[in-house]
Design a protein around this motif. Sequence first.
Motif, short mmCIF file in Angstrom:
data_model
loop_
_atom_site.label_atom_id
_atom_site.label_comp_id
_atom_site.label_asym_id
_atom_site.label_seq_id
_atom_site.Cartn_x
_atom_site.Cartn_y
_atom_site.Cartn_z
N ARG A 199 -14.98 -8.83 1.19
CA ARG A 199 -15.43 -8.37 2.45
C ARG A 199 -17.03 -7.73 2.15
NH1 ARG A 199 -9.94 -5.01 3.63
NH2 ARG A 199 -9.01 -6.85 4.73
N ALA A 227 -4.97 -6.82 7.92
CA ALA A 227 -5.01 -8.01 7.81
C ALA A 227 -4.22 -8.94 6.90
CB ALA A 227 -6.65 -8.13 7.26
N ASN A 229 0.81 -1.30 0.11
CA ASN A 229 0.06 -0.17 0.04
C ASN A 229 0.89 1.18 -0.08
OD1 ASN A 229 -3.04 -0.61 -0.16
ND2 ASN A 229 -2.49 -1.73 1.96
O1 LMR Z 1 -6.03 -1.81 5.39
C1 LMR Z 1 -4.92 -1.98 5.28
O2 LMR Z 1 -4.26 -0.97 5.30
C2 LMR Z 1 -4.35 -3.36 4.41
C3 LMR Z 1 -5.23 -3.78 3.32
O3 LMR Z 1 -5.32 -2.82 2.25
C4 LMR Z 1 -6.63 -4.27 3.61
O4 LMR Z 1 -7.41 -3.71 3.07
O5 LMR Z 1 -6.80 -5.07 4.49
#
Ligand code: LMR
Length: 306
Positions: A151, A225, A120
Amino acid sequence: MKITVVGAGAVGASCAEYIAIKNFASEVVLLDIKEGYAEGKAMDLMQTASLNGFDTKITGVTNDYSKTANSDVCVITSGIPRKPGMTREELIGINAGIVKAVSSSLIEHSPKTIVIVVSNPMDTMAYLVHKSTNLPKNRIIGMGGALDSARFKYRLAEALGGPISDVDGMVIGGHSDTGMIPLTRLATRNGVSVSEFLSEDRLNQVKEDTKVGGATLTKLLGTSAWYAPGAAVSGMVQAIVCDTKKVFPCSALLEGEYGFSDICLGVPVILGKNGIEEIITITLNDAEKANMAESAKGVKAVNDLL
Ligand SMILES: O=C(O)C[C@H](O)C(=O)O
Ligand SMILES: NC(=O)c1ccc[n+]([C@@H]2O[C@H](COP(=O)([O-])OP(=O)(O)OC[C@H]3O[C@@H](n4cnc5c(N)ncnc54)[C@H](O)[C@@H]3O)[C@@H](O)[C@H]2O)c1
């Protein structure tokens, strides 16, 4: 087929584990900069082979890119994760340098590889790989939408009180807390629009919960995560290695699609042996188009920091 995963941390190891368990690749090389770390993770994972019934050979190396030579797919997970209260965008200062150096070393040893960018802020890191290497655009793919859509389906199933396997849906746009666009209008429960079951208010709640999915987990875990991210990457690697032509929302370099250029943004694509085989252009309504424009503006602002 040979897969390299750079970064043997939480996401890299989870990704290697899911690839091995699905048993479609002959070899996974885990590479990390931390002395002995990838070797340790690889050994631990190999000791699950007889228990989990896979034949994929996992090896670990400390920063030795010669061992990654001729990889068919390379996954970049190296870099720092966010802590509670941070945004993904705040990671750019450290991660940009790591991703640039890692992608260059990978391509030096595997010039024909397909690269999946995970670190990221992912859309900007994918853009950076496009700008700093000479790989064709179909061979650089950002992972975000596959995870965000998983999700979204989890939240939809929760709202519907039904099994996730009955639910279908997709998240496009940037992989950020504000830039994600869960397409509730197109989401279905066994082929029936979810709006037949859920009120507009409930669907808006699903949307908001999906967008902050990563932040919610970061707050609970103290770091970001890894299980669902690893599974999402392994699904994309499988689609490429097995040439399935499966559709995933991925961060792809746009050249006019959806009205945007010179930006990597989450859009539905067909994945196969050539990487991104096609960017699918779906008809968005006015609200969704406005959301895409806002999302693209956010990603461009981060790209400008490079
Ligand atoms: O949330 C984060 O920083 C890590 C990843 O991009 C996520 O969506 O799990
Ligand atoms: N795109 C997504 O959907 C998504 C999902 C989850 C995590 N992420 C991102 O993935 C990255 C990794 O997350 P994590 O939880 O696995 O972090 P982690 O700290 O557990 O693992 C990162 C690993 O990268 C290694 N590393 C650092 N610099 C390196 C270099 N130059 N060469 C090789 N290895 C190097 C570290 O030693 C560490 O083992 C973060 O940037 C995180 O934000 C993205």
